[in-house]
Design a protein around this motif. Structure first.
Motif, PDB file in Angstrom:
ATOM      1  N   CYS A  99       0.835  -1.209   0.000  1.00 30.21           N
ATOM      2  CA  CYS A  99       0.000   0.000   0.000  1.00 30.21           C
ATOM      3  C   CYS A  99       0.868   1.257   0.000  1.00 30.21           C
ATOM      4  O   CYS A  99       0.557   2.240  -0.679  1.00 30.21           O
ATOM      5  CB  CYS A  99      -0.933   0.017   1.215  1.00 30.21           C
ATOM      6  N   ARG A 100       1.952   1.214   0.756  1.00 32.18           N
ATOM      7  CA  ARG A 100       2.891   2.346   0.768  1.00 32.18           C
ATOM      8  C   ARG A 100       3.429   2.577  -0.646  1.00 32.18           C
ATOM      9  O   ARG A 100       3.556   3.709  -1.111  1.00 32.18           O
ATOM     10  CB  ARG A 100       4.048   2.053   1.736  1.00 32.18           C
ATOM     11  N   GLN A 101       3.716   1.473  -1.342  1.00 28.63           N
ATOM     12  CA  GLN A 101       4.239   1.552  -2.708  1.00 28.63           C
ATOM     13  C   GLN A 101       3.192   2.118  -3.675  1.00 28.63           C
ATOM     14  O   GLN A 101       3.513   2.940  -4.533  1.00 28.63           O
ATOM     15  CB  GLN A 101       4.685   0.157  -3.165  1.00 28.63           C
ATOM     16  N   ILE A 102       1.942   1.675  -3.542  1.00 28.86           N
ATOM     17  CA  ILE A 102       0.874   2.199  -4.403  1.00 28.86           C
ATOM     18  C   ILE A 102       0.761   3.707  -4.214  1.00 28.86           C
ATOM     19  O   ILE A 102       0.657   4.477  -5.174  1.00 28.86           O
ATOM     20  CB  ILE A 102      -0.484   1.514  -4.073  1.00 28.86           C
ATOM     21  N   ARG A 103       0.816   4.141  -2.961  1.00 32.09           N
ATOM     22  CA  ARG A 103       0.750   5.577  -2.639  1.00 32.09           C
ATOM     23  C   ARG A 103       1.921   6.329  -3.274  1.00 32.09           C
ATOM     24  O   ARG A 103       1.769   7.363  -3.911  1.00 32.09           O
ATOM     25  CB  ARG A 103       0.706   5.720  -1.111  1.00 32.09           C
ATOM     26  N   LEU A 104       3.118   5.753  -3.116  1.00 31.26           N
ATOM     27  CA  LEU A 104       4.335   6.352  -3.672  1.00 31.26           C
ATOM     28  C   LEU A 104       4.214   6.491  -5.187  1.00 31.26           C
ATOM     29  O   LEU A 104       4.550   7.533  -5.762  1.00 31.26           O
ATOM     30  CB  LEU A 104       5.519   5.436  -3.336  1.00 31.26           C
ATOM     31  N   LEU A 105       3.712   5.432  -5.838  1.00 29.82           N
ATOM     32  CA  LEU A 105       3.528   5.465  -7.286  1.00 29.82           C
ATOM     33  C   LEU A 105       2.516   6.536  -7.659  1.00 29.82           C
ATOM     34  O   LEU A 105       2.724   7.308  -8.601  1.00 29.82           O
ATOM     35  CB  LEU A 105       3.069   4.090  -7.797  1.00 29.82           C
ATOM     36  N   MET A 106       1.414   6.613  -6.926  1.00 34.20           N
ATOM     37  CA  MET A 106       0.394   7.625  -7.209  1.00 34.20           C
ATOM     38  C   MET A 106       0.992   9.021  -7.069  1.00 34.20           C
ATOM     39  O   MET A 106       0.728   9.907  -7.887  1.00 34.20           O
ATOM     40  CB  MET A 106      -0.801   7.464  -6.263  1.00 34.20           C
ATOM     41  N   ASP A 107       1.803   9.200  -6.029  1.00 30.84           N
ATOM     42  CA  ASP A 107       2.407  10.510  -5.790  1.00 30.84           C
ATOM     43  C   ASP A 107       3.416  10.887  -6.878  1.00 30.84           C
ATOM     44  O   ASP A 107       3.740  12.058  -7.047  1.00 30.84           O
ATOM     45  CB  ASP A 107       3.081  10.552  -4.407  1.00 30.84           C
ATOM     46  N   THR A 108       3.947   9.854  -7.589  1.00 29.79           N
ATOM     47  CA  THR A 108       4.860  10.178  -8.688  1.00 29.79           C
ATOM     48  C   THR A 108       4.146  10.097 -10.042  1.00 29.79           C
ATOM     49  O   THR A 108       4.788  10.084 -11.082  1.00 29.79           O
ATOM     50  CB  THR A 108       6.107   9.255  -8.685  1.00 29.79           C
ATOM     51  N   GLY A 109       2.808  10.003 -10.012  1.00 31.39           N
ATOM     52  CA  GLY A 109       2.028  10.120 -11.250  1.00 31.39           C
ATOM     53  C   GLY A 109       1.634   8.814 -11.913  1.00 31.39           C
ATOM     54  O   GLY A 109       1.152   8.810 -13.039  1.00 31.39           O
ATOM     55  N   TYR A 110       1.858   7.678 -11.250  1.00 33.83           N
ATOM     56  CA  TYR A 110       1.494   6.392 -11.837  1.00 33.83           C
ATOM     57  C   TYR A 110       0.372   5.736 -11.047  1.00 33.83           C
ATOM     58  O   TYR A 110       0.511   5.493  -9.854  1.00 33.83           O
ATOM     59  CB  TYR A 110       2.700   5.437 -11.848  1.00 33.83           C
ATOM     60  N   ARG A 111      -0.707   5.438 -11.747  1.00 28.88           N
ATOM     61  CA  ARG A 111      -1.797   4.713 -11.111  1.00 28.88           C
ATOM     62  C   ARG A 111      -1.689   3.248 -11.537  1.00 28.88           C
ATOM     63  O   ARG A 111      -2.149   2.855 -12.602  1.00 28.88           O
ATOM     64  CB  ARG A 111      -3.129   5.328 -11.553  1.00 28.88           C
ATOM     65  N   ILE A 112      -1.035   2.447 -10.731  1.00 31.70           N
ATOM     66  CA  ILE A 112      -0.790   1.045 -11.070  1.00 31.70           C
ATOM     67  C   ILE A 112      -1.240   0.162  -9.913  1.00 31.70           C
ATOM     68  O   ILE A 112      -0.963   0.468  -8.756  1.00 31.70           O
ATOM     69  CB  ILE A 112       0.713   0.755 -11.309  1.00 31.70           C
ATOM     70  N   SER A 113      -1.916  -0.922 -10.244  1.00 33.14           N
ATOM     71  CA  SER A 113      -2.333  -1.823  -9.180  1.00 33.14           C
ATOM     72  C   SER A 113      -1.180  -2.751  -8.801  1.00 33.14           C
ATOM     73  O   SER A 113      -0.316  -3.083  -9.615  1.00 33.14           O
ATOM     74  CB  SER A 113      -3.574  -2.614  -9.595  1.00 33.14           C
ATOM     75  N   VAL A 114      -1.162  -3.127  -7.538  1.00 37.71           N
ATOM     76  CA  VAL A 114      -0.126  -4.015  -7.025  1.00 37.71           C
ATOM     77  C   VAL A 114      -0.808  -5.249  -6.437  1.00 37.71           C
ATOM     78  O   VAL A 114      -1.794  -5.127  -5.707  1.00 37.71           O
ATOM     79  CB  VAL A 114       0.726  -3.308  -5.942  1.00 37.71           C
ATOM     80  N   SER A 115      -0.319  -6.434  -6.802  1.00 39.55           N
ATOM     81  CA  SER A 115      -0.894  -7.638  -6.215  1.00 39.55           C
ATOM     82  C   SER A 115       0.052  -8.237  -5.191  1.00 39.55           C
ATOM     83  O   SER A 115       1.271  -8.192  -5.342  1.00 39.55           O
ATOM     84  CB  SER A 115      -1.260  -8.658  -7.291  1.00 39.55           C
ATOM     85  N   VAL A 116      -0.536  -8.774  -4.134  1.00 42.01           N
ATOM     86  CA  VAL A 116       0.255  -9.387  -3.070  1.00 42.01           C
ATOM     87  C   VAL A 116      -0.176 -10.845  -2.893  1.00 42.01           C
ATOM     88  O   VAL A 116      -1.345 -11.177  -3.052  1.00 42.01           O
ATOM     89  CB  VAL A 116       0.121  -8.640  -1.719  1.00 42.01           C
ATOM     90  N   ASN A 117       0.779 -11.684  -2.557  1.00 48.65           N
ATOM     91  CA  ASN A 117       0.503 -13.087  -2.284  1.00 48.65           C
ATOM     92  C   ASN A 117       0.050 -13.251  -0.836  1.00 48.65           C
ATOM     93  O   ASN A 117       0.680 -12.720   0.081  1.00 48.65           O
ATOM     94  CB  ASN A 117       1.769 -13.925  -2.524  1.00 48.65           C
ATOM     95  N   ILE A 118      -1.026 -13.981  -0.662  1.00 51.13           N
ATOM     96  CA  ILE A 118      -1.588 -14.159   0.669  1.00 51.13           C
ATOM     97  C   ILE A 118      -1.441 -15.622   1.097  1.00 51.13           C
ATOM     98  O   ILE A 118      -1.794 -16.533   0.342  1.00 51.13           O
ATOM     99  CB  ILE A 118      -3.087 -13.763   0.685  1.00 51.13           C
ATOM    100  N   ALA A 119      -0.901 -15.833   2.300  1.00 57.28           N
ATOM    101  CA  ALA A 119      -0.735 -17.195   2.818  1.00 57.28           C
ATOM    102  C   ALA A 119      -2.012 -17.651   3.517  1.00 57.28           C
ATOM    103  O   ALA A 119      -2.806 -16.835   3.975  1.00 57.28           O
ATOM    104  CB  ALA A 119       0.440 -17.241   3.793  1.00 57.28           C
ATOM    105  N   SER A 120      -2.147 -18.945   3.600  1.00 60.46           N
ATOM    106  CA  SER A 120      -3.356 -19.540   4.170  1.00 60.46           C
ATOM    107  C   SER A 120      -3.639 -19.059   5.598  1.00 60.46           C
ATOM    108  O   SER A 120      -4.758 -18.676   5.929  1.00 60.46           O
ATOM    109  CB  SER A 120      -3.224 -21.064   4.061  1.00 60.46           C
TER     110      SER A 120
END
Ligand code: C2E
Ligand code: MG
Ligand code: MG
Ligand code: MG
Length: 288
Positions: A99-120
């Motif tokens: 989420c921090r990375q998504i925010r950072l990307l948005m703040d630098t002008g990129y709207r990109i989705s990030v996917s994360v792997n979730i453990a059981s």
């Protein structure tokens, strides 16, 4: 020297690990302190629509560099982290860091989705949805920019509970992907009961796609079924232009793999976006 190499290259694993494996307990103890010592880092692998050249997302992949500077591959430490109960803490850090990375990307002008792997064990906590919701709130990012990757095994373990949790998350706006698709239960009829946005076709079907008729048939069937259910398909582990062309011919335009890019560190990602990507998030597609 592993450290220096690791900083420069996207993925460098110490080959010595193979011949002198650290014993399980030592590794598990090191894992327990790795988070506090800030030894984890997320790398980001672009996902590309080969048809349009557009970057459709980034997969966050966890990297661990121990105090000796060795990169230990996720295939070694994730199972241990699961076994010794560290995965929930580590996994929650991954969600927050993404989420921090998504925010950072948005703040630098990129709207990109990030996917994360979730453990059981992460997914099976009753407050999992709250944890994810709190993370996007904390960094003030839109839920639709965070995608959760779960394997068939994880969602099929407790079907009714999974449907509830996934509906809550999906209604809130999060995207849901099924990782390593085709390697698990493959109870296709269940798919329509889950709110799924994307199937990730496992690398094992991509590897010999061109030479193996069976793999091609399986991929064709997955893509056809997913299309009918209005679910996207993305191929994992795509390394060659021939594979890209073959997948496109089968109707699978979304590609993740070394062919487009290896997983990139945060500074590498910034450089990559500056250098290779225009404002519409289009990459120049490499040719043969
Ligand atoms: P995955 O989620 O299926 O991730 C894809 C793996 O394929 C990654 O390995 C990626 O580096 C690798 N890969 C991508 N493109 C290519 C290619 O063209 N060729 C080849 N040979 N490999 C490619 P990685 O990063 O070593 O991760 C392995 C697995 O570890 C992941 O598989 C995922 O199951 C797990 N993992 C990674 N990060 C996390 C995390 O934060 N949390 C959890 N729970 N698991 C994680
Ligand atoms: Mg994944
Ligand atoms: Mg996968
Ligand atoms: Mg996997």
């Amino acid at each position: 020297q592993a450290k220096e190499q690791g900083r420069r290259r996207a993925v460098v694993y110490d080959d010595g690990m193979q011949s002198h494996p650290l014993d399980t307990l030592t590794l598990s103890n090191k894992l327990a302190t790795a988070l506090n010592r800030q030894q984890f880092e997320l790398y980001y692998q672009p996902q590309v629509n080969a048809n349009t050249g557009q970057i459709i997302g980034l997969e966050a992949l966890l990297r661990w560099q121990d105090s000796q500077g060795h990169f230990i591959p996720p295939s070694h430490f994730i199972p241990l982290a699961e076994q010794y109960g560290h995965i929930t803490t580590i996994g929650d850090w991954v969600i927050s860091e993404a989420c921090r990375q998504i925010r950072l990307l948005m703040d630098t002008g990129y709207r990109i989705s990030v996917s994360v792997n979730i453990a059981s064990q992460q997914f099976n906590r009753s407050n999992f949805a709250d944890i994810v919701i709190n993370a996007v709130r904390e960094f003030d990012v839109p839920a639709e920019l965070l995608e959760l990757e779960l394997t068939e095994r994880i969602v099929m373990a407790n079907v009714e509970e999974s449907i509830d949790t996934l509906n809550t998350l999906h209604d809130y706006g999060f995207k849901i992907a099924i990782d390593d698709f085709g390697t698990g239960y493959s109870s296709l009829s269940y798919l329509k009961r889950f709110p799924i946005d994307q199937l990730k076709i496992d690398k094992s079907f991509v590897d010999d796609l061109i030479s193996c008729d069976d793999d091609a048939a399986i991929v064709t069937a997955i893509v056809a079924m997913a299309n009918k259910l209005h679910i996207d398909t993305i191929a994992e582990g795509v390394e060659t232009l021939d594979q890209v062309n073959f997948l496109e011919a089968l109707g699978c335009n979304l590609i993740q793999g070394y062919y487009f890019s290896r997983p990139l560190s945060q500074p590498e990602l910034q450089k990559y976006l500056k250098k290779s990507v225009n404002k519409d998030l289009k990459v120049s597609i490499p040719s043969a």
